[in-house]
Scaffold this active site. Sequence first.
Site, PDB file in Angstrom:
ATOM      1  N   CYS B 150      -0.294  -1.055   6.022  1.00 53.85           N
ATOM      2  CA  CYS B 150      -0.311  -0.840   7.471  1.00 53.85           C
ATOM      3  C   CYS B 150       1.080  -0.563   8.011  1.00 53.85           C
ATOM      4  CB  CYS B 150      -0.903  -2.052   8.186  1.00 53.85           C
ATOM      5  SG  CYS B 150      -2.660  -2.223   7.882  1.00 53.85           S
ATOM      6  N   HIS B 151       2.004  -1.457   7.709  1.00 51.60           N
ATOM      7  CA  HIS B 151       3.334  -1.292   8.270  1.00 51.60           C
ATOM      8  C   HIS B 151       4.417  -1.456   7.214  1.00 51.60           C
ATOM      9  CE1 HIS B 151       0.575  -2.578  11.483  1.00 51.60           C
ATOM     10  NE2 HIS B 151       1.149  -1.605  12.121  1.00 51.60           N
ATOM     11  N   GLY B 152       4.006  -1.375   5.935  1.00 53.53           N
ATOM     12  CA  GLY B 152       4.984  -1.293   4.864  1.00 53.53           C
ATOM     13  C   GLY B 152       5.696  -2.581   4.484  1.00 53.53           C
TER      14      GLY B 152
END
Lengths: 427, 186
Positions: B150-152
């Site tokens: 999702c956001h690494g």
Amino acid sequence: MSEFKPTNPVIRWIEHRLPIFSFIDHAVGSGYPTPRNLNYWWNYGSLAGIALVIMILTGIMLAMQYTPHQDFAFDSVERIMRDVNYGWLLRYVHMNGSSFFFIVVYIHILRGLYYGSFKEPRELLWIIGVTLLLLMMAASFLGYVLPWGQLSYWAAKVITNMFTAFPIIGEPLVTWLWGGYTVGNPTLNRFYALHYLIPFVIVGVVILHIWALHRFGSSNPVGIEADGPQDKIPFHPYYTVKDLFGLGVFLTLFAALIFFAPNLLGETINYVEANPLVTPAHIVPEWYFLPYYAILRSITFDLWFLSAKLIGVIMMFGSTMILFLVPWLDRSPVRSARFRPWYKWFFWIWVFDVAVLTWVGANPPEPPYLYIGQVGTVWYFAHFLVILPLLSIFEPTKPLPSSIGEPVLKGGGAATAGAAAKPVEKA
Amino acid sequence: MAETANPGTDPGHSEDGETRRDFLYLTAAAMGLAGTAAVAWPIIDSMNPAADVRALASTEVDLSPIEEGMAITVLWRGNPVFIRHRTAAEIEAARSVPLDDLPDPETDEVRAPRPQWLIMVGVCTHLGCIPKGQRVGEEKGLFGGWFCPCHGSHYDTSGRIRKGPAPRNLDVPPYEFLDDTTIHIG
């Protein structure tokens, strides 16, 4: 303008006991005096009202077919699409209606920012409007969860998880929001209840919005107050007709989307039922939330005792909340950007910045998008916190026309022939 | 009322000008507030997890079929729990990391008292996505553990956050070994 004098005896009988017809006439009829120079950017208020009605009507019809249970919600939406008479139409109107509602409201807000409609004495009108935007965002987020597709589920999970960023109260707060230990059936149930409730709260706040609007009347493209009756025309029939034309254009575009590309603005993955064990590779919100999403993700560093996550969440909510302060950040005495040569440019640069953030929000949070998003985020806030206050002091504004009529009518409009001049003679 | 022409003798007034009425206002307002809170709490608390939801808050797992290098995912309170039978190399990688390299310092010994078994809630501590890395062939991130798409966020072989926006290591749920191959989570 003209006093409300009904001729129909039934209306007169009711009016005497409950003056509701004169109330409506004053609100959106011939009894509402409106600046004579409104352009098409002033269509979007009434369009937003109509969009709200469309959403409530289709929403009620959909609610009659929908099942708010984690095991049945997805299938009940598919049943609406396949089995319910015209169910596909109701759902596509409702689904794309939210996109059109946001387009209309965003343009409405941009108009207010460009023409300085939020300035004294209309600050509270503006604040009520920003409140309406927040309610709309809540309603659309809650509604997006109901079909219980993969993005529905993960949007719910990611958005509610933002509250865990708050120290101490974060975890119990999220458990309370979920009614469980993750997004589940209790969450779906309460989201459905609130999704049904909020539109009616919006209706109530819209009434406040219109009430506040009528206190001082509509602003206008030149941004000076009407001098007298010669600067105004009755809302009905002049602007009802103009609004109807705008509605025709709106409905044409809306119908084109619904009938030819109903899934253009949606994500295919939301036609896969929610799976709590598998997160889709790319989670993207609806297009109208992308700039906020880009701001959330552009914070990748801790600051003092604040975690990146908390700062991101605060910045994301702050990007909308900052609109509340605009009447006090932009203190220029001139309302309309027509007479503000610098602000006009900064306005469009800011619009471009929001467009860039929208594009960044649709892309993965890695270079180069990450850096572009960070620059865009800085500019977004600098526009409000630095540029607007500085412009208020240093901008050399152009001279204002002496009256609303002057730019279009030679001689200031006060001496023009025709109906508009008549009230002057009376006065 | 005991309003008299001579307020000095009015029994309703104290020396510093406060009246009995002020006291009554205060106590009435306080009671009103307490009453409102007493009514509000059941309404608010009704949204907290109900008894049936709470009743599902523990689970037992048989670990015997999980061979070294394998991982399984079980459900606990609606959330995935990652159970990994770690290889010697993974344990070595997790235990050799200096604590200074960790955003959320925690030793592998604390997170996995029985080193071959790493048991943790498979929910990214950033915004709740399910990290990848449980299945064969999935991306495991830069540190060979788990990766949240999702956001690494990158997690290492002990489930500790190493890179990305997540603030904390993956949570270790309360669990105990009933015998060598059975655990009770919750």
